[in-house]
Design a protein around this motif. Sequence first.
Motif, PDB file in Angstrom:
ATOM      1  N   PRO A  44      28.354  15.946 -19.942  1.00 27.41           N
ATOM      2  CA  PRO A  44      28.730  15.476 -18.603  1.00 27.41           C
ATOM      3  C   PRO A  44      29.111  13.997 -18.591  1.00 27.41           C
ATOM      4  CG  PRO A  44      26.363  15.875 -18.736  1.00 27.41           C
ATOM      5  CD  PRO A  44      26.940  16.349 -20.012  1.00 27.41           C
ATOM      6  N   GLU A  45      28.770  13.283 -19.676  1.00 28.54           N
ATOM      7  CA  GLU A  45      29.167  11.869 -19.718  1.00 28.54           C
ATOM      8  C   GLU A  45      30.699  11.746 -19.702  1.00 28.54           C
ATOM      9  OE1 GLU A  45      27.718  13.506 -22.155  1.00 28.54           O
ATOM     10  OE2 GLU A  45      28.892  13.268 -23.989  1.00 28.54           O
ATOM     11  N   ASN A  46      31.398  12.817 -20.124  1.00 25.80           N
ATOM     12  CA  ASN A  46      32.868  12.780 -20.085  1.00 25.80           C
ATOM     13  C   ASN A  46      33.402  12.744 -18.651  1.00 25.80           C
ATOM     14  OD1 ASN A  46      32.897  12.982 -22.796  1.00 25.80           O
ATOM     15  ND2 ASN A  46      33.334  15.176 -22.878  1.00 25.80           N
ATOM     16  N   TRP A  47      32.550  13.034 -17.692  1.00 23.51           N
ATOM     17  CA  TRP A  47      33.033  13.096 -16.309  1.00 23.51           C
ATOM     18  C   TRP A  47      32.929  11.753 -15.606  1.00 23.51           C
ATOM     19  CZ3 TRP A  47      29.516  17.819 -14.743  1.00 23.51           C
ATOM     20  CH2 TRP A  47      29.767  18.858 -15.653  1.00 23.51           C
ATOM     21  N   ASN A  48      32.357  10.777 -16.290  1.00 19.29           N
ATOM     22  CA  ASN A  48      32.213   9.486 -15.621  1.00 19.29           C
ATOM     23  C   ASN A  48      33.566   8.902 -15.273  1.00 19.29           C
ATOM     24  OD1 ASN A  48      29.502   9.620 -15.695  1.00 19.29           O
ATOM     25  ND2 ASN A  48      29.263   8.350 -17.525  1.00 19.29           N
ATOM     26  N   ILE A  49      33.669   8.434 -14.062  1.00 15.66           N
ATOM     27  CA  ILE A  49      34.947   7.894 -13.613  1.00 15.66           C
ATOM     28  C   ILE A  49      34.902   6.383 -13.656  1.00 15.66           C
ATOM     29  CG2 ILE A  49      36.532   7.741 -11.682  1.00 15.66           C
ATOM     30  CD1 ILE A  49      35.527  10.505 -10.826  1.00 15.66           C
ATOM     31  N   GLY A  50      33.809   5.838 -13.234  1.00 18.59           N
ATOM     32  CA  GLY A  50      33.751   4.387 -13.211  1.00 18.59           C
ATOM     33  C   GLY A  50      32.396   3.976 -12.703  1.00 18.59           C
ATOM     34  N   PHE A  51      32.331   2.793 -12.381  1.00 21.72           N
ATOM     35  CA  PHE A  51      31.111   2.170 -11.962  1.00 21.72           C
ATOM     36  C   PHE A  51      30.688   2.670 -10.584  1.00 21.72           C
ATOM     37  CE2 PHE A  51      27.975  -0.890 -12.054  1.00 21.72           C
ATOM     38  CZ  PHE A  51      28.011  -1.719 -10.963  1.00 21.72           C
ATOM     39  N   ILE A  52      29.450   3.153 -10.451  1.00 22.15           N
ATOM     40  CA  ILE A  52      28.944   3.468  -9.114  1.00 22.15           C
ATOM     41  C   ILE A  52      28.269   2.195  -8.602  1.00 22.15           C
ATOM     42  CG2 ILE A  52      27.445   4.957  -7.761  1.00 22.15           C
ATOM     43  CD1 ILE A  52      27.636   7.058  -9.931  1.00 22.15           C
ATOM     44  N   GLN A  53      28.745   1.708  -7.453  1.00 19.62           N
ATOM     45  CA  GLN A  53      28.252   0.398  -6.999  1.00 19.62           C
ATOM     46  C   GLN A  53      26.831   0.435  -6.459  1.00 19.62           C
ATOM     47  OE1 GLN A  53      31.045  -1.814  -4.617  1.00 19.62           O
ATOM     48  NE2 GLN A  53      32.735  -0.703  -5.524  1.00 19.62           N
ATOM     49  N   LYS A  54      26.503   1.524  -5.741  1.00 20.34           N
ATOM     50  CA  LYS A  54      25.184   1.537  -5.108  1.00 20.34           C
ATOM     51  C   LYS A  54      24.129   2.025  -6.104  1.00 20.34           C
ATOM     52  CE  LYS A  54      22.815   3.210  -1.027  1.00 20.34           C
ATOM     53  NZ  LYS A  54      22.821   4.221   0.023  1.00 20.34           N
ATOM     54  N   ALA A  55      23.136   1.192  -6.367  1.00 18.39           N
ATOM     55  CA  ALA A  55      22.172   1.480  -7.423  1.00 18.39           C
ATOM     56  C   ALA A  55      21.438   2.809  -7.197  1.00 18.39           C
ATOM     57  CB  ALA A  55      21.167   0.332  -7.524  1.00 18.39           C
ATOM     58  N   GLU A  56      21.027   3.095  -5.930  1.00 16.26           N
ATOM     59  CA  GLU A  56      20.267   4.335  -5.703  1.00 16.26           C
ATOM     60  C   GLU A  56      21.094   5.571  -6.034  1.00 16.26           C
ATOM     61  OE1 GLU A  56      19.687   2.426  -1.805  1.00 16.26           O
ATOM     62  OE2 GLU A  56      20.002   1.338  -3.668  1.00 16.26           O
ATOM     63  N   LEU A  57      22.382   5.482  -5.715  1.00 12.21           N
ATOM     64  CA  LEU A  57      23.276   6.615  -5.979  1.00 12.21           C
ATOM     65  C   LEU A  57      23.378   6.842  -7.489  1.00 12.21           C
ATOM     66  CD1 LEU A  57      25.017   8.418  -4.144  1.00 12.21           C
ATOM     67  CD2 LEU A  57      26.941   6.903  -4.589  1.00 12.21           C
ATOM     68  N   ALA A  58      23.547   5.736  -8.227  1.00  8.15           N
ATOM     69  CA  ALA A  58      23.667   5.817  -9.688  1.00  8.15           C
ATOM     70  C   ALA A  58      22.388   6.389 -10.285  1.00  8.15           C
ATOM     71  CB  ALA A  58      23.953   4.430 -10.265  1.00  8.15           C
ATOM     72  N   THR A  59      21.238   5.926  -9.763  1.00  8.43           N
ATOM     73  CA  THR A  59      19.959   6.404 -10.304  1.00  8.43           C
ATOM     74  C   THR A  59      19.789   7.894 -10.024  1.00  8.43           C
ATOM     75  OG1 THR A  59      19.088   4.248  -9.727  1.00  8.43           O
ATOM     76  CG2 THR A  59      17.472   5.926 -10.297  1.00  8.43           C
ATOM     77  N   GLU A  60      20.085   8.291  -8.802  1.00  6.78           N
ATOM     78  CA  GLU A  60      19.884   9.701  -8.470  1.00  6.78           C
ATOM     79  C   GLU A  60      20.794  10.579  -9.321  1.00  6.78           C
ATOM     80  OE1 GLU A  60      19.951  10.694  -4.297  1.00  6.78           O
ATOM     81  OE2 GLU A  60      19.535  12.798  -4.730  1.00  6.78           O
ATOM     82  N   TYR A  61      22.037  10.134  -9.497  1.00  8.37           N
ATOM     83  CA  TYR A  61      22.966  10.935 -10.288  1.00  8.37           C
ATOM     84  C   TYR A  61      22.479  11.037 -11.738  1.00  8.37           C
ATOM     85  CZ  TYR A  61      27.121  12.867 -12.406  1.00  8.37           C
ATOM     86  OH  TYR A  61      27.976  13.669 -13.121  1.00  8.37           O
ATOM     87  N   SER A  62      21.993   9.921 -12.297  1.00  8.30           N
ATOM     88  CA  SER A  62      21.584  10.026 -13.709  1.00  8.30           C
ATOM     89  C   SER A  62      20.301  10.849 -13.856  1.00  8.30           C
ATOM     90  CB  SER A  62      21.498   8.653 -14.386  1.00  8.30           C
ATOM     91  OG  SER A  62      20.412   7.966 -13.883  1.00  8.30           O
ATOM     92  N   GLN A  63      19.469  10.854 -12.809  1.00  8.25           N
ATOM     93  CA  GLN A  63      18.288  11.745 -12.875  1.00  8.25           C
ATOM     94  C   GLN A  63      18.720  13.221 -12.887  1.00  8.25           C
ATOM     95  OE1 GLN A  63      16.137  10.290  -9.495  1.00  8.25           O
ATOM     96  NE2 GLN A  63      14.967   8.800 -10.689  1.00  8.25           N
ATOM     97  N   ILE A  64      19.739  13.511 -12.084  1.00  6.35           N
ATOM     98  CA  ILE A  64      20.231  14.903 -12.052  1.00  6.35           C
ATOM     99  C   ILE A  64      20.787  15.280 -13.429  1.00  6.35           C
ATOM    100  CG2 ILE A  64      22.004  16.413 -11.065  1.00  6.35           C
ATOM    101  CD1 ILE A  64      21.587  14.924  -8.405  1.00  6.35           C
TER     102      ILE A  64
END
Length: 451
Positions: free
Chosen positions: A192-212
């Motif tokens: 799924p790392e291939n799906w990264n588009i770019g930087f997620i600015q909001k830290a909580e969003l980035a954290t929740e996504y990486s937990q998923i």
Amino acid sequence: MLNPAASLSKSAGDWSPSSWRSKPAAQQPNYPSDEKLQIALRALGELPPLVTSWEIEALKGQLAEAAAGRRFLLQGGDCAESFVDCTGAAVVNRIKILLQMSLVLVHGSEKPVIRVGRFAGQYAKPRSSDNETRDGATLPAYRGDLVNRKAFDESSRIPDPELMLRAYERAALTLNYTRALVRGGLADLHHPENWNIGFIQKAELATEYSQILDSVSHALRFMENVLGVHAEAMQRVDLFTSHEGLHLPYEEAITRQENDRWYNLSTHFPWIGARTTSPDGAHVEFFRGLANPIGMKVAEPESCLRVLDILDPDWEPGRVTLIHRFGAEKIQERLPKLIRAVKGSGRQVLWCCDPMHGNTKTTSTGIKTRHFGDILSELESSFDVHASEGTYLGGVHLELSGDDVTECIGGASGITEQDLARAYKSDVDPRLNYEQALEVAMLIAHRLRSV
Ligand code: PEP
Ligand code: CO
């Protein structure tokens, strides 16, 4: 459940791919030369289809499961595709955001997600007025790249039938690359790392996504290493296409008969737009004879039951998806009426929420936008109303981009009215950008967890 009162044989009746021509057809362009129109339509009619009837039937089966509460539909993409935006990067980014969103939804709902793009054919747009006036000059309205050109001059706005062929070719290019990416491994859940588009600015969003991501990778490893099941199916996903079936001569030209049924083979899942749902109109007549699953936008509940009887007399599972788009302010009042009417008729449909089209606003400087808060509010209300009426909200219909556009106000990155000018690229309606789209997926996932 099939309709106990219907007989399968009578449903198509006196239908043919051209029977819509005897009914009033809204939103059709006026071509200056019928001869050139016929030449283009004949050429279109001879080209190979874009999709197959078995893919269409497979999707219908999945939509039937969603209607029964066992899947969730994610439908998203541009408001209007444009020829200049038919680029490799746009195709890749759109697939990536759809994959990221669906991962979030699968995780939240613990149900399979049906991924349907608004692409590979979304080139025709309904307009509120046939003409556009600027600085005292009046010209035909721009109706999408399928019909005419956006530039505000006389020759650009004359409908050109050749554009249908150009649109069909771009739809084929888009679909070809999409299929290659999906088959070639981009959709592999092991990476799924291939799906990264770019930087997620909001830290909580980035954290929740990486937990998923961690949790899904862990489950996959557990399955493969501990249970010894190799999750090959996880390397591939299905991705279906959809567009508004607006331009009837175009749609007719790509409708073919197979095994006694008629399929629109330009897309898996055509939908009827809110402006063309009249039960006596040409669009409903055309759609009634197609074997494809059909979406229908609903803004006014009133004539919906009549249209359902015409489109789906046999209550075929997966046949109709009702995409309601009332707007954050009206949904609480209108959706219960619609749900009660449909439930009262005894039929089962797939319920899908479009929180975009009832929430379009114009800023004081004349820019079309949508407020992220209104979009979330309509979605929340939608889940609430379906829960209290005892129905399952089984899908969402979004206008989104995999790019960092600035078209909708609000969301994690805090886009303001002043920011809109920075990266406003849509030719028609404002789309969620990558980060806003992911945030919407998180919200839906939270709600689905409790369904
Ligand atoms: C659309 O989906 O872009 C659209 C025009 O929607 P509606 O028919 O719901 O207005
Ligand atoms: Co739109």
